[in-house]
Design an enzyme around this catalytic site. Structure first.
Site, short mmCIF file in Angstrom:
data_model
loop_
_atom_site.label_atom_id
_atom_site.label_comp_id
_atom_site.label_asym_id
_atom_site.label_seq_id
_atom_site.Cartn_x
_atom_site.Cartn_y
_atom_site.Cartn_z
N ASP A 73 -9.34 -5.14 -4.83
CA ASP A 73 -8.58 -4.10 -4.15
C ASP A 73 -9.06 -2.70 -4.52
O ASP A 73 -9.45 -2.45 -5.67
CB ASP A 73 -7.10 -4.24 -4.54
CG ASP A 73 -6.15 -3.56 -3.58
OD1 ASP A 73 -6.60 -2.72 -2.77
OD2 ASP A 73 -4.95 -3.86 -3.65
N HIS B 171 -7.03 -6.00 -0.51
CA HIS B 171 -5.80 -5.23 -0.34
C HIS B 171 -4.70 -6.00 0.39
O HIS B 171 -3.58 -5.51 0.47
CB HIS B 171 -6.16 -3.96 0.45
CG HIS B 171 -5.19 -2.83 0.35
ND1 HIS B 171 -4.80 -2.27 -0.85
CD2 HIS B 171 -4.53 -2.13 1.31
CE1 HIS B 171 -3.96 -1.28 -0.62
NE2 HIS B 171 -3.76 -1.18 0.67
N SER C 98 0.83 -1.19 0.00
CA SER C 98 0.00 0.00 0.00
C SER C 98 0.87 1.26 0.00
O SER C 98 1.73 1.42 -0.88
CB SER C 98 -0.95 -0.06 1.20
OG SER C 98 -1.96 0.91 1.10
#
Length: 290
Positions: free
Chosen positions: A240, A267, A101
Protein backbone atom coordinates in the site's frame (compact mmCIF):
# COMPACT_ATOMS: atom_id res chain seq x y z
CA UNK A 1 -35.57 6.65 7.12
CA UNK A 2 -36.26 3.30 5.44
CA UNK A 3 -36.03 4.08 1.70
CA UNK A 4 -33.48 1.86 -0.11
CA UNK A 5 -31.98 4.94 -1.74
CA UNK A 6 -32.52 8.67 -1.91
CA UNK A 7 -30.87 11.98 -1.10
CA UNK A 8 -29.93 13.76 2.11
CA UNK A 9 -29.43 17.48 2.74
CA UNK A 10 -25.89 18.18 3.96
CA UNK A 11 -23.90 21.40 4.33
CA UNK A 12 -23.42 22.65 0.77
CA UNK A 13 -26.00 20.56 -1.06
CA UNK A 14 -27.55 17.09 -1.28
CA UNK A 15 -25.89 13.68 -1.27
CA UNK A 16 -27.12 10.35 -2.64
CA UNK A 17 -27.26 7.20 -0.51
CA UNK A 18 -28.09 3.52 -1.00
CA UNK A 19 -29.01 0.83 1.57
CA UNK A 20 -28.33 -2.83 0.71
CA UNK A 21 -29.29 -6.06 2.48
CA UNK A 22 -30.54 -6.47 6.03
CA UNK A 23 -30.68 -8.82 8.98
CA UNK A 24 -30.05 -9.01 12.69
CA UNK A 25 -26.54 -7.57 12.59
CA UNK A 26 -25.95 -3.88 13.19
CA UNK A 27 -25.82 -1.71 10.03
CA UNK A 28 -22.45 -0.96 8.45
CA UNK A 29 -21.97 2.62 7.20
CA UNK A 30 -19.28 2.84 4.51
CA UNK A 31 -17.23 6.01 3.91
CA UNK A 32 -15.45 6.05 0.55
CA UNK A 33 -12.05 7.49 -0.27
CA UNK A 34 -10.65 10.16 -2.54
CA UNK A 35 -11.34 12.78 -1.49
CA UNK A 36 -13.75 12.83 -4.43
CA UNK A 37 -13.69 9.17 -5.45
CA UNK A 38 -17.31 7.93 -5.52
CA UNK A 39 -18.51 4.84 -3.70
CA UNK A 40 -18.44 2.54 -6.78
CA UNK A 41 -15.08 0.95 -6.04
CA UNK A 42 -16.37 -0.23 -2.65
CA UNK A 43 -19.28 -2.25 -4.05
CA UNK A 44 -17.39 -5.36 -2.93
CA UNK A 45 -18.66 -4.58 0.56
CA UNK A 46 -22.16 -5.54 -0.60
CA UNK A 47 -20.92 -9.09 0.08
CA UNK A 48 -21.24 -8.24 3.77
CA UNK A 49 -24.96 -7.47 3.37
CA UNK A 50 -26.01 -11.03 4.22
CA UNK A 51 -27.16 -10.65 7.79
CA UNK A 52 -26.84 -6.89 8.09
CA UNK A 53 -27.58 -3.69 6.20
CA UNK A 54 -24.69 -2.03 4.37
CA UNK A 55 -25.11 1.67 3.62
CA UNK A 56 -23.17 3.65 1.00
CA UNK A 57 -23.25 7.31 0.04
CA UNK A 58 -21.42 9.48 -2.44
CA UNK A 59 -19.88 12.40 -0.61
CA UNK A 60 -20.76 15.86 -1.87
CA UNK A 61 -19.07 16.79 -5.13
CA UNK A 62 -18.65 13.34 -6.67
CA UNK A 63 -20.53 10.41 -8.18
CA UNK A 64 -24.28 10.77 -7.72
CA UNK A 65 -23.81 13.79 -5.42
CA UNK A 66 -22.70 16.44 -7.89
CA UNK A 67 -22.90 20.09 -6.89
CA UNK A 68 -21.97 23.49 -8.27
CA UNK A 69 -18.33 24.48 -8.19
CA UNK A 70 -17.45 25.96 -4.81
CA UNK A 71 -13.90 25.37 -3.56
CA UNK A 72 -14.80 26.84 -0.16
CA UNK A 73 -16.77 23.65 0.59
CA UNK A 74 -13.80 21.35 0.56
CA UNK A 75 -12.50 21.30 4.12
CA UNK A 76 -12.21 18.60 6.76
CA UNK A 77 -14.56 20.54 9.03
CA UNK A 78 -17.36 20.58 6.43
CA UNK A 79 -16.77 16.90 5.63
CA UNK A 80 -17.20 15.99 9.31
CA UNK A 81 -20.45 17.98 9.34
CA UNK A 82 -21.55 15.99 6.28
CA UNK A 83 -21.00 12.70 8.10
CA UNK A 84 -23.08 13.97 11.00
CA UNK A 85 -25.90 15.09 8.67
CA UNK A 86 -25.94 11.70 6.91
CA UNK A 87 -26.10 9.82 10.20
CA UNK A 88 -28.90 12.01 11.55
CA UNK A 89 -30.94 11.62 8.35
CA UNK A 90 -30.49 7.84 8.26
CA UNK A 91 -31.62 7.57 11.86
CA UNK A 92 -28.87 5.16 12.86
CA UNK A 93 -28.85 4.65 16.62
CA UNK A 94 -26.25 1.86 16.72
CA UNK A 95 -23.99 0.97 13.80
CA UNK A 96 -20.52 -0.02 12.60
CA UNK A 97 -18.36 2.53 10.77
CA UNK A 98 -16.01 1.57 7.91
CA UNK A 99 -13.69 3.99 6.11
CA UNK A 100 -11.21 3.34 3.33
CA UNK A 101 -8.31 5.67 2.52
CA UNK A 102 -9.55 9.30 2.78
CA UNK A 103 -12.79 7.83 4.12
CA UNK A 104 -10.90 6.41 7.10
CA UNK A 105 -9.20 9.76 7.67
CA UNK A 106 -12.65 11.33 7.79
CA UNK A 107 -13.91 8.57 10.08
CA UNK A 108 -11.02 9.18 12.50
CA UNK A 109 -11.72 12.91 12.57
CA UNK A 110 -15.42 12.29 13.09
CA UNK A 111 -14.76 9.96 16.01
CA UNK A 112 -12.37 12.49 17.58
CA UNK A 113 -14.57 15.56 17.04
CA UNK A 114 -18.08 14.19 17.51
CA UNK A 115 -17.45 11.32 19.96
CA UNK A 116 -20.65 9.65 18.70
CA UNK A 117 -22.28 7.30 21.18
CA UNK A 118 -23.88 5.10 18.51
CA UNK A 119 -20.69 3.72 16.93
CA UNK A 120 -20.28 0.04 17.86
CA UNK A 121 -16.97 -0.37 16.01
CA UNK A 122 -14.60 1.41 13.64
CA UNK A 123 -12.69 -0.13 10.72
CA UNK A 124 -9.75 1.89 9.39
CA UNK A 125 -8.96 0.40 6.00
CA UNK A 126 -5.70 1.30 4.24
CA UNK A 127 -5.30 4.83 5.48
CA UNK A 128 -3.11 7.26 7.40
CA UNK A 129 -3.23 9.48 10.47
CA UNK A 130 -0.82 12.15 9.19
CA UNK A 131 -0.59 13.92 5.83
CA UNK A 132 3.00 15.11 6.48
CA UNK A 133 4.01 11.51 7.14
CA UNK A 134 2.14 10.38 4.03
CA UNK A 135 4.10 12.89 1.94
CA UNK A 136 7.30 11.21 3.11
CA UNK A 137 5.85 7.77 2.32
CA UNK A 138 5.01 8.57 -1.29
CA UNK A 139 8.35 10.28 -1.85
CA UNK A 140 10.14 7.13 -0.72
CA UNK A 141 7.90 4.81 -2.74
CA UNK A 142 8.32 6.94 -5.86
CA UNK A 143 12.10 6.66 -5.48
CA UNK A 144 11.70 2.88 -5.70
CA UNK A 145 10.00 3.00 -9.11
CA UNK A 146 12.04 2.58 -12.27
CA UNK A 147 13.97 5.73 -13.29
CA UNK A 148 11.89 6.36 -16.43
CA UNK A 149 8.63 6.37 -14.46
CA UNK A 150 10.11 8.69 -11.83
CA UNK A 151 11.37 11.05 -14.51
CA UNK A 152 7.99 11.12 -16.26
CA UNK A 153 6.18 11.98 -13.03
CA UNK A 154 8.64 14.65 -11.94
CA UNK A 155 9.18 16.18 -15.37
CA UNK A 156 5.54 16.53 -16.37
CA UNK A 157 4.42 17.77 -12.95
CA UNK A 158 7.13 20.45 -13.05
CA UNK A 159 6.15 21.43 -16.59
CA UNK A 160 2.41 21.36 -15.96
CA UNK A 161 1.90 18.77 -18.71
CA UNK A 162 0.14 16.12 -16.64
CA UNK A 163 -2.32 15.60 -19.51
CA UNK A 164 0.43 13.92 -21.54
CA UNK A 165 0.18 10.19 -22.32
CA UNK A 166 3.63 9.65 -20.82
CA UNK A 167 2.55 11.11 -17.47
CA UNK A 168 -0.74 9.20 -17.49
CA UNK A 169 1.17 5.96 -18.16
CA UNK A 170 3.51 6.70 -15.24
CA UNK A 171 0.57 7.34 -12.91
CA UNK A 172 -1.01 4.11 -14.11
CA UNK A 173 2.19 2.31 -13.09
CA UNK A 174 1.97 3.93 -9.66
CA UNK A 175 -1.70 3.00 -9.28
CA UNK A 176 -1.15 -0.60 -10.35
CA UNK A 177 1.76 -0.91 -7.92
CA UNK A 178 0.44 0.88 -4.83
CA UNK A 179 -3.36 1.11 -5.21
CA UNK A 180 -4.69 -2.09 -6.76
CA UNK A 181 -2.55 -4.95 -8.07
CA UNK A 182 -5.37 -6.94 -9.70
CA UNK A 183 -5.12 -7.05 -13.52
CA UNK A 184 -7.27 -5.89 -15.16
CA UNK A 185 -8.88 -3.51 -12.71
CA UNK A 186 -12.54 -4.36 -12.06
CA UNK A 187 -15.07 -2.20 -13.85
CA UNK A 188 -16.33 -0.57 -10.66
CA UNK A 189 -12.84 0.72 -9.88
CA UNK A 190 -12.31 2.07 -13.38
CA UNK A 191 -15.75 3.74 -13.25
CA UNK A 192 -14.97 5.36 -9.90
CA UNK A 193 -11.78 6.95 -11.24
CA UNK A 194 -13.58 8.17 -14.37
CA UNK A 195 -16.23 9.86 -12.21
CA UNK A 196 -13.91 11.33 -9.60
CA UNK A 197 -14.73 14.78 -8.25
CA UNK A 198 -11.62 16.57 -9.47
CA UNK A 199 -12.37 19.86 -7.68
CA UNK A 200 -12.79 18.07 -4.36
CA UNK A 201 -9.47 16.22 -4.68
CA UNK A 202 -7.47 19.15 -6.02
CA UNK A 203 -8.80 21.61 -3.41
CA UNK A 204 -8.42 19.33 -0.40
CA UNK A 205 -5.36 17.37 -1.45
CA UNK A 206 -3.59 18.97 -4.41
CA UNK A 207 -2.69 18.08 -7.99
CA UNK A 208 -1.37 14.63 -7.09
CA UNK A 209 -0.08 12.39 -4.30
CA UNK A 210 3.32 13.98 -4.85
CA UNK A 211 2.24 17.62 -4.34
CA UNK A 212 -0.03 17.83 -1.31
CA UNK A 213 -0.82 21.55 -1.08
CA UNK A 214 -4.59 21.54 -0.41
CA UNK A 215 -6.71 22.33 2.62
CA UNK A 216 -5.75 19.13 4.45
CA UNK A 217 -2.01 19.42 3.82
CA UNK A 218 -1.24 19.81 7.54
CA UNK A 219 -3.81 17.27 8.81
CA UNK A 220 -2.36 15.07 11.55
CA UNK A 221 -4.21 13.18 14.29
CA UNK A 222 -1.52 10.64 15.12
CA UNK A 223 -1.07 11.98 18.64
CA UNK A 224 -4.83 11.88 19.28
CA UNK A 225 -5.47 8.26 18.32
CA UNK A 226 -5.46 7.18 21.95
CA UNK A 227 -8.75 9.10 22.28
CA UNK A 228 -10.55 6.51 20.11
CA UNK A 229 -12.27 4.21 22.56
CA UNK A 230 -14.52 2.02 20.38
CA UNK A 231 -13.39 -1.43 19.17
CA UNK A 232 -11.20 -0.70 16.15
CA UNK A 233 -9.89 -2.85 13.30
CA UNK A 234 -6.89 -1.57 11.32
CA UNK A 235 -6.46 -3.10 7.84
CA UNK A 236 -3.15 -2.71 5.99
CA UNK A 237 -1.78 -3.90 2.66
CA UNK A 238 1.79 -5.07 2.19
CA UNK A 239 2.19 -2.93 -0.98
CA UNK A 240 0.00 0.00 0.00
CA UNK A 241 0.97 3.63 -0.55
CA UNK A 242 -0.30 3.99 3.03
CA UNK A 243 2.61 1.89 4.19
CA UNK A 244 1.91 -0.90 6.69
CA UNK A 245 4.56 0.38 9.10
CA UNK A 246 2.54 3.57 9.56
CA UNK A 247 -0.68 1.65 10.00
CA UNK A 248 1.00 -0.57 12.60
CA UNK A 249 1.91 2.61 14.49
CA UNK A 250 -1.73 3.73 14.28
CA UNK A 251 -2.81 0.36 15.66
CA UNK A 252 -0.40 0.64 18.59
CA UNK A 253 -1.82 4.04 19.51
CA UNK A 254 -5.51 3.01 19.44
CA UNK A 255 -6.26 1.20 22.70
CA UNK A 256 -7.31 -2.42 22.24
CA UNK A 257 -7.32 -2.23 18.44
CA UNK A 258 -6.79 -5.21 16.13
CA UNK A 259 -4.32 -5.15 13.21
CA UNK A 260 -4.65 -7.26 10.06
CA UNK A 261 -2.05 -7.29 7.27
CA UNK A 262 -3.00 -8.42 3.74
CA UNK A 263 0.18 -9.85 2.27
CA UNK A 264 -0.70 -9.63 -1.45
CA UNK A 265 -2.73 -6.40 -1.39
CA UNK A 266 -1.97 -2.76 -1.99
CA UNK A 267 -4.72 -0.24 -1.10
CA UNK A 268 -7.86 -2.31 -1.69
CA UNK A 269 -7.90 -5.73 0.00
CA UNK A 270 -11.68 -5.98 -0.52
CA UNK A 271 -10.83 -6.33 -4.24
CA UNK A 272 -7.36 -7.90 -4.03
CA UNK A 273 -7.93 -10.50 -1.29
CA UNK A 274 -11.73 -10.79 -1.11
CA UNK A 275 -12.01 -14.11 0.75
CA UNK A 276 -9.70 -13.07 3.57
CA UNK A 277 -11.21 -9.58 3.71
CA UNK A 278 -14.74 -10.94 4.04
CA UNK A 279 -13.75 -13.44 6.73
CA UNK A 280 -11.90 -10.81 8.77
CA UNK A 281 -14.71 -8.29 8.48
CA UNK A 282 -17.52 -10.73 9.27
CA UNK A 283 -15.69 -12.00 12.33
CA UNK A 284 -14.95 -8.50 13.62
CA UNK A 285 -18.45 -7.14 13.00
CA UNK A 286 -20.15 -10.14 14.60
CA UNK A 287 -17.98 -9.80 17.72
CA UNK A 288 -19.16 -6.22 18.16
CA UNK A 289 -22.84 -6.51 17.19
CA UNK A 290 -23.92 -5.13 20.55
Amino acid sequence: MTAPQGTIVVPGGRVWFKRVGGGAGLPLLVIHGGPGLPHNYLRSLERLAKGREVIFWDQLGCGNSKCRSNPQLWTMQRAVAEVDAVLCALGLDRFHLFGNSWGAMLAQQYMLDAAPAGVASLTISNSIASIPEFANMVARLKSELDPATQAAIDGHEAAGTTYSPEYQAAIRTWNETYLCRIRPWPRELEDAFRNMGAEVFETMFGPSDFHIVGTIRDWDVLDRLDEISVPTLVLAGRYDECVPEHMWEMHKRIPGSRFELFETSAHMPFIEEPDKFDAVMRNFLRRHDV
